[in-house]
Write a protein that holds these residues in place. Structure first.
Motif, PDB file in Angstrom:
ATOM      1  N   ASP A  76      52.287  51.113  43.896  1.00 25.88           N
ATOM      2  CA  ASP A  76      52.770  49.879  44.520  1.00 25.88           C
ATOM      3  C   ASP A  76      52.474  48.638  43.691  1.00 25.88           C
ATOM      4  O   ASP A  76      52.948  47.544  44.006  1.00 25.88           O
ATOM      5  N   LEU A  77      51.688  48.803  42.633  1.00 22.75           N
ATOM      6  CA  LEU A  77      51.362  47.662  41.786  1.00 22.75           C
ATOM      7  C   LEU A  77      52.581  47.229  40.969  1.00 22.75           C
ATOM      8  O   LEU A  77      53.377  48.066  40.541  1.00 22.75           O
ATOM      9  N   THR A  78      52.713  45.952  40.735  1.00 21.54           N
ATOM     10  CA  THR A  78      53.765  45.452  39.857  1.00 21.54           C
ATOM     11  C   THR A  78      53.352  45.725  38.412  1.00 21.54           C
ATOM     12  O   THR A  78      52.163  45.948  38.132  1.00 21.54           O
ATOM     13  N   PRO A  79      54.301  45.709  37.484  1.00 20.16           N
ATOM     14  CA  PRO A  79      53.938  45.887  36.073  1.00 20.16           C
ATOM     15  C   PRO A  79      52.888  44.879  35.612  1.00 20.16           C
ATOM     16  O   PRO A  79      51.994  45.232  34.834  1.00 20.16           O
ATOM     17  N   GLU A  80      52.993  43.648  36.099  1.00 23.59           N
ATOM     18  CA  GLU A  80      52.019  42.630  35.716  1.00 23.59           C
ATOM     19  C   GLU A  80      50.629  42.964  36.243  1.00 23.59           C
ATOM     20  O   GLU A  80      49.619  42.780  35.551  1.00 23.59           O
ATOM     21  N   GLN A  81      50.568  43.467  37.486  1.00 21.75           N
ATOM     22  CA  GLN A  81      49.281  43.835  38.070  1.00 21.75           C
ATOM     23  C   GLN A  81      48.675  45.034  37.340  1.00 21.75           C
ATOM     24  O   GLN A  81      47.462  45.072  37.097  1.00 21.75           O
TER      25      GLN A  81
END
Length: 211
Positions: free
Chosen positions: A28-33
């Motif tokens: 569920d993490l974004t690429p940035e996260q």
């Protein structure tokens, strides 16, 4: 990312590889996260290496050199070599203790089994496509080029690269599987005919990379 200057690039690459291929990250993490978490871990490990090699950056290796060479002063190359060896030694130790240890037997077995299942499914799709004798299957990922196909392509279309090369491997492999003639050399008229087919496919699907 401005803060990346605090993380060793090789360590960051290893964190990304181990977490991406073995340990796993929250989907569920974004690429940035994801990148931020990878960087923070790499920065932490980098700091551990820096502390281990010490303020001089040689991890005690120059002290050992001086003990073996009393009265002498190490030259520039000796100092640089000692610092590089110390960094590599401590990097390996920290990565082994802090990162690679995360790949437990359970994790290894789980990921290996998943990779085996993916490989089995891919092989089944390749076999199914081969059995279907679909004349356009060379345009899909489901043709597995053999060494013979690659040798023929190298002989017929030397110097080619990129998508042309990949499509050529698949097209020649398909013709081998279907007992169709393949070009003997770059001067064979069939080479021009097949090369034209490949060029048409690349023009009609310029942004498609099926492999």
């Amino acid at each position: 990312m401005e803060e990346q200057g605090n993380a060793d690039l090789k360590i960051q690459t290893e964190v990304a590889r181990i977490w991406g291929e073995w340990v796993g990250m929250d989907p569920d993490l974004t690429p940035e996260q994801r990148q931020s978490l990878i960087w923070k871990e790499a920065a932490r490990l980098t700091q551990m290496v820096e502390e281990a090699v010490g303020e001089g950056g040689h991890g005690g290796l120059l002290d050992q050199w001086r003990a073996k060479n009393p009265g002498l002063t190490p030259d520039y190359q000796t100092v640089v070599s000692a610092m590089r060896q110390a960094w590599e030694r401590e990097s390996s130790r920290v990565l082994e203790a802090e990162l690679y240890s995360q790949v437990t037997d359970e994790v290894y077995q789980r990921v290996t089994r998943a990779q085996e299942l993916v490989e089995q499914e891919s092989q089944q799709l390749v076999e199914r496509a081969r059995d279907s004798r679909d004349p356009d299957r060379w345009k899909t990922p489901w043709v597995d080029p053999s060494q013979l196909a690659e040798k023929i392509v190298d002989r017929v279309w030397p110097g080619q690269s990129g998508r042309f090369l990949v499509l050529a491997w698949s097209l020649i492999q398909q013709r081998l599987e279907d007992n169709q003639r393949t070009p003997d050399s770059r001067h064979d008229p069939l080479a021009d005919e097949l090369g034209a087919l490949i060029e048409v496919e690349m023009q009609e699907h310029p942004t498609t990379t099926p492999f």
